[in-house]
Scaffold this motif. Structure first.
Motif, short mmCIF file in Angstrom:
data_model
loop_
_atom_site.label_atom_id
_atom_site.label_comp_id
_atom_site.label_asym_id
_atom_site.label_seq_id
_atom_site.Cartn_x
_atom_site.Cartn_y
_atom_site.Cartn_z
N GLY A 190 0.89 -1.14 -0.02
CA GLY A 190 -0.16 0.02 0.03
C GLY A 190 0.89 1.34 -0.08
N TRP A 191 1.96 1.07 0.05
CA TRP A 191 2.89 2.36 0.01
C TRP A 191 3.40 2.61 -1.57
N GLU A 192 2.79 3.70 -1.89
CA GLU A 192 2.99 4.01 -3.49
C GLU A 192 4.16 4.98 -3.81
N VAL A 193 4.69 4.83 -5.04
CA VAL A 193 5.59 5.71 -5.62
C VAL A 193 4.58 6.96 -6.21
N PRO A 194 5.14 8.15 -6.00
CA PRO A 194 4.51 9.31 -6.58
C PRO A 194 4.00 9.12 -7.82
N GLU A 195 2.81 9.61 -8.15
CA GLU A 195 2.56 9.51 -9.49
C GLU A 195 3.35 10.04 -10.61
N ILE A 196 3.84 11.29 -10.22
CA ILE A 196 4.43 12.00 -11.06
C ILE A 196 5.76 11.28 -11.73
N LEU A 197 6.30 10.60 -10.78
CA LEU A 197 7.48 9.92 -11.14
C LEU A 197 7.39 8.62 -12.18
N LEU A 198 5.97 8.45 -12.24
CA LEU A 198 5.39 7.32 -13.44
C LEU A 198 4.89 7.97 -14.66
N SER A 199 4.87 9.41 -14.61
CA SER A 199 4.37 9.97 -15.64
C SER A 199 5.01 9.99 -17.00
N GLY A 200 6.41 10.01 -16.93
CA GLY A 200 7.16 10.07 -18.13
C GLY A 200 7.57 11.48 -18.55
N ASP A 201 6.90 12.50 -17.76
CA ASP A 201 7.09 14.02 -18.05
C ASP A 201 8.45 14.40 -17.39
N HIS A 202 9.62 14.49 -18.05
CA HIS A 202 10.83 14.83 -17.31
C HIS A 202 10.84 16.21 -16.96
N GLY A 203 10.05 17.24 -17.49
CA GLY A 203 9.93 18.55 -16.86
C GLY A 203 9.43 18.55 -15.55
N ARG A 204 8.18 17.83 -15.44
CA ARG A 204 7.38 17.76 -14.23
C ARG A 204 8.30 17.28 -13.21
N VAL A 205 8.78 15.83 -13.52
CA VAL A 205 9.67 15.21 -12.65
C VAL A 205 10.70 15.89 -11.97
N ARG A 206 11.64 16.82 -12.73
CA ARG A 206 12.63 17.71 -12.52
C ARG A 206 12.00 18.72 -11.64
N GLU A 207 10.97 19.53 -11.92
CA GLU A 207 10.29 20.45 -10.86
C GLU A 207 10.03 19.69 -9.46
N TRP A 208 9.44 18.65 -9.54
CA TRP A 208 8.97 17.90 -8.28
C TRP A 208 10.31 17.47 -7.47
N ARG A 209 11.31 17.28 -8.03
CA ARG A 209 12.65 16.79 -7.35
C ARG A 209 13.28 17.99 -6.81
N LEU A 210 13.22 19.14 -7.54
CA LEU A 210 13.67 20.39 -6.77
C LEU A 210 12.92 20.75 -5.87
N GLU A 211 11.55 20.66 -6.03
CA GLU A 211 10.88 21.20 -4.68
C GLU A 211 10.98 20.16 -3.55
N GLN A 212 11.15 19.05 -3.75
CA GLN A 212 11.31 17.85 -2.72
C GLN A 212 12.57 18.52 -2.22
#
Length: 221
Positions: A190-212
């Motif tokens: 029941g522990w999920e990987v954040p959906e954004i990391l599965l999206s394939g959208d590298h730009g959004r992934v990059r933004e998410w990582r910097l925010e984290q």
């Protein structure tokens, strides 16, 4: 880079010297050498320490012993940047590791017992470095920490040069801790990987990582 470590226990570094980043750096042209104070001591029976003037518990590493070890390694020629490891030294951070990685040579002085005669601090060392405000039995563990933080920044040490760019406290992350990482399975108990990391959208992934990364920095993680 040529990295020399001065210690009473060269054998303590056997495991460290076999680490992949270390062997990679050596294969790429760096050098790592260990020097025993006992091998160069001018005193009888391998003596390296003595009781402190003024009394007190413990023994102190002698200035003539440390000087003899440095002379045996470098003769009368120039010495590399010589760093004494001590709890009171400048605290090691990523910026310092990057600074040291630019040197062509470094000598790390490992203490034992009650530490070094103050004249080693005053006349034989260029810098004093600490890995934290606590006391260890000796400088060997601290030397491994310093050496590891520096060696991983040397050419070829990590295999993939990109690996060292976005690390905790690196300039690429604005000095903040690194963002969280996930791998398979995508769902576990029941522990999920954040959906954004599965999206394939590298730009959004990059933004998410910097925010984290930024959030971790704000919370002191």
């Amino acid at each position: 880079m040529k990295l020399d470590i001065f210690t009473l226990f060269p054998e303590a570094f056997d495991w460290f010297a076999g680490q992949r980043s270390v062997t990679n750096a050596i294969a790429a042209g760096s050098e790592l050498s260990f020097h025993s104070y006992r091998d160069a001591t001018p005193l009888n029976a391998g003596q390296v320490d003595d009781s402190p003037y003024g009394g007190g518990a413990g023994l102190v590493l002698r200035v003539d012993v440390v000087d003899a070890a440095l002379s045996a390694a470098y003769g009368e020629g120039p010495r590399p940047r010589t760093i004494l490891l001590a709890p009171s030294g400048r605290l090691l951070d990523d910026s310092m590791a990057s600074e040291l990685a630019q040197e062509t040579g470094i000598a790390l002085l490992c203490g034992r017992y009650e530490g070094f005669d103050q004249r080693v601090h005053d006349h034989l060392a260029d810098d004093e470095v600490s890995i934290g405000r606590y006391v260890l039995a000796g400088g060997e563990l601290a030397a491994m920490v310093v050496a590891d933080s520096v060696i991983r920044k040397l050419p070829g040490a990590l295999g993939d040069a990109e690996s060292a760019i976005e690390e905790s406290y690196s300039p690429a992350l604005g000095g903040a801790p690194e963002y969280p990482h996930y791998t398979r399975p995508a769902s576990y108990r029941g522990w999920e990987v954040p959906e954004i990391l599965l999206s394939g959208d590298h730009g959004r992934v990059r933004e998410w990582r910097l925010e984290q990364s930024r959030r971790r920095g704000e919370h002191g993680i």
